[in-house]
Enzyme design. Structure first.
Site, PDB file in Angstrom:
ATOM      1  CB  CYS A   2     -13.053  -2.772  -1.195  1.00 15.47           C
ATOM      2  SG  CYS A   2     -14.713  -3.280  -1.475  1.00 15.47           S
ATOM      3  NE  ARG A  27     -11.840  -8.562  -1.945  1.00 14.06           N
ATOM      4  CZ  ARG A  27     -11.831  -9.103  -3.155  1.00 14.06           C
ATOM      5  NH1 ARG A  27     -11.225 -10.254  -3.342  1.00 14.06           N
ATOM      6  NH2 ARG A  27     -12.406  -8.503  -4.159  1.00 14.06           N
ATOM      7  CD1 TRP A  72      -6.273  -0.632  -1.544  1.00 11.80           C
ATOM      8  CD2 TRP A  72      -7.253   0.079  -3.411  1.00 11.80           C
ATOM      9  NE1 TRP A  72      -5.292  -0.237  -2.411  1.00 11.80           N
ATOM     10  CE2 TRP A  72      -5.859   0.206  -3.558  1.00 11.80           C
ATOM     11  CE3 TRP A  72      -8.071   0.487  -4.475  1.00 11.80           C
ATOM     12  CZ2 TRP A  72      -5.270   0.708  -4.717  1.00 11.80           C
ATOM     13  CZ3 TRP A  72      -7.477   0.984  -5.632  1.00 11.80           C
ATOM     14  CH2 TRP A  72      -6.095   1.085  -5.750  1.00 11.80           C
ATOM     15  CG  ASN A  98     -14.921  -4.802  -4.911  1.00 11.96           C
ATOM     16  OD1 ASN A  98     -14.792  -5.953  -5.261  1.00 11.96           O
ATOM     17  ND2 ASN A  98     -14.004  -3.898  -5.162  1.00 11.96           N
ATOM     18  N   GLY A  99     -15.709  -1.611  -6.257  1.00  9.86           N
ATOM     19  CA  GLY A  99     -15.663  -1.254  -7.673  1.00  9.86           C
ATOM     20  C   GLY A  99     -15.674   0.242  -7.866  1.00  9.86           C
ATOM     21  CD  GLU A 468       7.187 -11.891  -8.403  1.00 12.95           C
ATOM     22  OE1 GLU A 468       6.735 -11.033  -9.178  1.00 12.95           O
ATOM     23  OE2 GLU A 468       6.563 -12.301  -7.406  1.00 12.95           O
ATOM     24  CE  LYS A 472       6.812 -10.315  -5.029  1.00 11.54           C
ATOM     25  NZ  LYS A 472       5.430 -10.673  -5.138  1.00 11.54           N
ATOM     26  CD  GLU A 475       4.440  -6.866  -4.039  1.00 17.29           C
ATOM     27  OE1 GLU A 475       3.328  -6.458  -4.394  1.00 17.29           O
ATOM     28  OE2 GLU A 475       4.879  -7.981  -4.381  1.00 17.29           O
ATOM     29  CG  HIS A 491      23.097  -0.509 -23.331  1.00 17.44           C
ATOM     30  ND1 HIS A 491      23.810  -0.109 -24.445  1.00 17.44           N
ATOM     31  CD2 HIS A 491      23.275  -1.848 -23.239  1.00 17.44           C
ATOM     32  CE1 HIS A 491      24.362  -1.159 -25.014  1.00 17.44           C
ATOM     33  NE2 HIS A 491      24.057  -2.233 -24.291  1.00 17.44           N
ATOM     34  CE  LYS A 590      -2.966 -12.750  -2.868  1.00 12.50           C
ATOM     35  NZ  LYS A 590      -1.562 -12.506  -3.189  1.00 12.50           N
TER      36      LYS A 590
HETATM   37  N1  GLU Z   1     -15.126   3.186  -5.163  1.00 15.57           N
HETATM   38  C1  GLU Z   1     -15.416   2.832  -3.802  1.00 15.57           C
HETATM   39  C2  GLU Z   1     -14.698   3.760  -2.827  1.00 15.57           C
HETATM   40  O1  GLU Z   1     -13.752   4.443  -3.148  1.00 15.57           O
HETATM   41  C3  GLU Z   1     -15.081   1.388  -3.505  1.00 15.57           C
HETATM   42  C4  GLU Z   1     -13.623   1.089  -3.700  1.00 15.57           C
HETATM   43  C5  GLU Z   1     -13.249  -0.368  -3.577  1.00 15.57           C
HETATM   44  O2  GLU Z   1     -13.652  -1.195  -4.370  1.00 15.57           O
HETATM   45  O3  GLU Z   1     -12.446  -0.654  -2.687  1.00 15.57           O
HETATM   46  O4  GLU Z   1     -15.090   3.815  -1.708  1.00 15.57           O
END
Ligand code: GLU
Length: 595
Positions: A2, A27, A72, A98-99, A468, A472, A475, A491, A590
């Site tokens: 985010c 992000r 995100w 964010n978090g 790796e 790619k 993703e 195996h 990212k």
């Molecule tokens: N936990 C928050 C949400 O779900 C923020 C997520 C984030 O860091 O993108 O909205």
């Protein structure tokens, strides 16, 4: 994950917020929104989808102070209601976050009992309500009190209708303050600021910054704190697509430069390795490398490089697994690899190692990022900003650091050291040669899009390279790809091989070459199509593989750098052929800043 942005100054905030958010979209991109304040009134607009879509519908939100968010989702589906900013009951406080707030259910229950009205399913929404609860003598005091009740991780930016400042706080999630002239900026990451300033302050855990257009005051756990600003060496052009269709393609093409710049940072034009910030007084230390995703695969390549140079005391572990292990012995060198310097799992693992007495070394691309404040020693890769979610040039630059550490730690003679350094300088030219002829990989990439499953194999130092490469394909092209050391197929995985399961085999020459050919023959006997990556002039391989992609001749020790370039390009062209959103893959972001 985010992206958060903020502005306070003398210009209209909306265009600045939108531009900055676009630079942070890597992000997270499932919903977005902005809020501004004008004459004590809050203006808000948010919706599902990406910034370009929001921009089309967005009315003019007046105000010279504002915050914005690109999400995100961790708690609650991507939807307009769950999009940030979130507000208090009276639309006086707006928050972007964010978090993850780990105790949000508990807080939410209590706030509801106290009469607060919640609209979304997010964890974030408890924050504006908590601030509202503690609002007595103004926003600064209310925010300072509210954050004391949050557990988990957060970077937040807060606006209040009657507050003269923009307030940001952090714990374990990144946030930087950009310094302007009579205006200041806030962002989760540097690319969002490059249009406006190159002077930034990185906040530390438990900091709160009170930002006006004129000044930035910071407190740390309630006490005034001084944080020096730093100049960011990146240029705005580096964070733009520069005519490429996708950031990923641009960044693959920047690989030779990333290799050269990283090398030049530690090795002068003529001469030997200098300025490598690693512990000096240990003989034969135990080394443990930690990372996630591509950084973890880079660390697996390190294991082979060290081994080839005669040093076996090195292991790698996925950072999130290390967190649950018993850890390391006092004095172990623990190398944490994270492009962004903000990868939550790697930070957590390094913290644990440090508490256990390890000597911690960070390898990162971002000056001033969290890992640089956590680790005892810092080694910068010089890849420049990497925007695309899929790592490419940062992986190559991380490998360069691995070679340099190995050359320093293993007792190699000066002839070997100089030879490897020369090979590393040359490999940048070879990668460039591959890039100059990248288009010829297109038909094979198109062929691969016809299949839903793909195997990649190699032996030895190129085994982590196929891991790796498979990443790619997964993703960005959404092709299920599995990577194996070639000897492992018999195996178990052989049971899956059919004429519709192609196998990409790295068959560049080294001591594993003959056994790799044997593996290819075994695969052909099971009628799977084989696409080999081989050194130019290899006649044997043409007789047994269905398709051959030739690479320029390099020493086996540095072949991961040329071989990964081919796999990156194959995945890129396959994704393009499939019409995938290459820079913004589904469900990913990212800088994985949540654990
Ligand atoms: N936990 C928050 C949400 O779900 C923020 C997520 C984030 O860091 O993108 O909205």
């Amino acid at each position: 994950m985010c992206g958060i942005v903020g502005y306070i100054g003398y210009k209209q905030a909306q265009p600045i917020l939108l531009k900055s958010l676009k630079r942070l979209e890597y992000r997270g991109y499932d919903s977005c929104g902005i809020a501004t304040i004008k004459n004590g009134e809050l203006h808000l607009f948010k919706d599902k989808g990406r910034i370009v879509e929001l921009e089309k519908k967005l009315p003019q939100l007046d105000g010279k102070t504002g915050i914005g968010h690109t999400r995100w989702a961790t708690h609650g589906e991507p939807s307009p209601i769950n999009a940030h900013p979130h507000l208090d009951c009276h639309r006086r406080i707006a928050v972007v976050h964010n978090g993850i707030i780990e105790n949000y259910l508990d807080l939410k229950r209590r706030l509801i009992e106290e009469g607060h009205l919640f609209l979304s399913e997010t964890d974030t929404e408890v924050i504006p309500h908590l601030i509202e609860k503690y609002y007595r003598r103004g926003l600064p005091e209310a925010v300072s009190q509210a954050v004391n009740h949050l557990s988990g991780s957060f970077a937040i930016a807060v606006l209040g209708t009657v507050s003269r400042e923009l307030i940001v706080a952090r714990k374990e999630n990144p946030i930087v303050v950009g310094l302007g002239d009579k205006e200041n900026f806030v962002a989760s990451d540097i690319p969002a600021l490059l249009d406006y300033t190159d002077r930034v302050i990185y906040l530390e855990d438990d900091d709160i910054a009170f930002i006006t257009s004129e000044e930035v005051k910071i407190t740390h756990r309630g006490q005034p704190a001084i944080r020096n600003w730093q100049v960011i060496p990146w240029r705005l052009e580096e964070a733009k697509k520069a005519g490429y269709e996708h950031f990923m393609l641009k960044e693959i093409h920047e690989q030779p430069q990333a290799i050269r710049q990283t090398l030049a940072t530690y090795v002068p034009e003529t001469g030997t390795i200098t300025g490598l910030d690693i512990p000096r007084d240990d003989t034969e230390p135990n080394i443990l490398c930690l990372g996630c995703g591509s950084s973890f695969y880079a660390s697996l390549v390190y294991g082979y490089i060290f081994d080839k140079l005669g040093y076996q005391n090195i292991k790698s572990q996925i950072a999130s697994e290390f967190i649950h292990s018993s850890g390391v012995k006092d004095g172990t060198w623990v190398i944490g690899i994270t492009q962004s310097g903000e990868t939550a799992d790697t930070l957590k693992a390094l913290k644990k190692a440090k508490e256990q007495g390890a000597k911690t070394i960070a390898i990162t691309n971002v000056i001033g990022s969290t890992v640089t404040r956590l680790a005892d020693h810092i080694l910068y890769i010089r890849a420049g900003p990497e925007i695309s979610v899929a790592a490419t040039k940062s992986f190559a630059a991380q490998l360069i650091i691995g070679y340099l550490i190995a050359l320093t730690v293993a007792s190699v003679d000066s002839y070997t050291r100089d030879k490897v350094l020369t090979e590393l300088r040359t490999v940048a030219i070879r990668v460039k040669q591959i890039l100059d002829e990248a288009d010829c990989l297109n038909p094979i990439a198109t062929l691969l899009t016809k299949y839903s499953d793909l195997f990649l194999i190699a032996r030895g130092i190129n085994y982590p390279v196929v891991l790796e490469g498979a990443l790619k394909f997964k993703e960005i092209a959404y092709i299920h790809a599995d990577a194996y050391p070639a000897g492992e197929l018999k195996h178990g995985p052989f049971a899956l091989l059919r004429e519709n399961t192609p196998v990409v085999a790295i068959a560049t020459p080294d001591e594993t070459y003959q056994s790799l050919l044997t593996s290819i023959k075994e695969i052909k006997a099971r009628s799977s199509p084989v696409i080999a990556i081989a050194e130019e002039g290899d006649k044997n391989i043409e007789q047994i593989a269905d398709e051959v992609l030739f690479t320029p001749r390099v020493e086996p020790l540095v072949s991961p750098l040329t071989n990964i370039t081919i796999l990156q390009l194959l995945a890129y062209y396959a994704a393009k052929e499939r019409g995938c959103a290459i820079d913004f893959p589904v469900n990913l972001a990212k800088s994985v800043t949540v654990p």
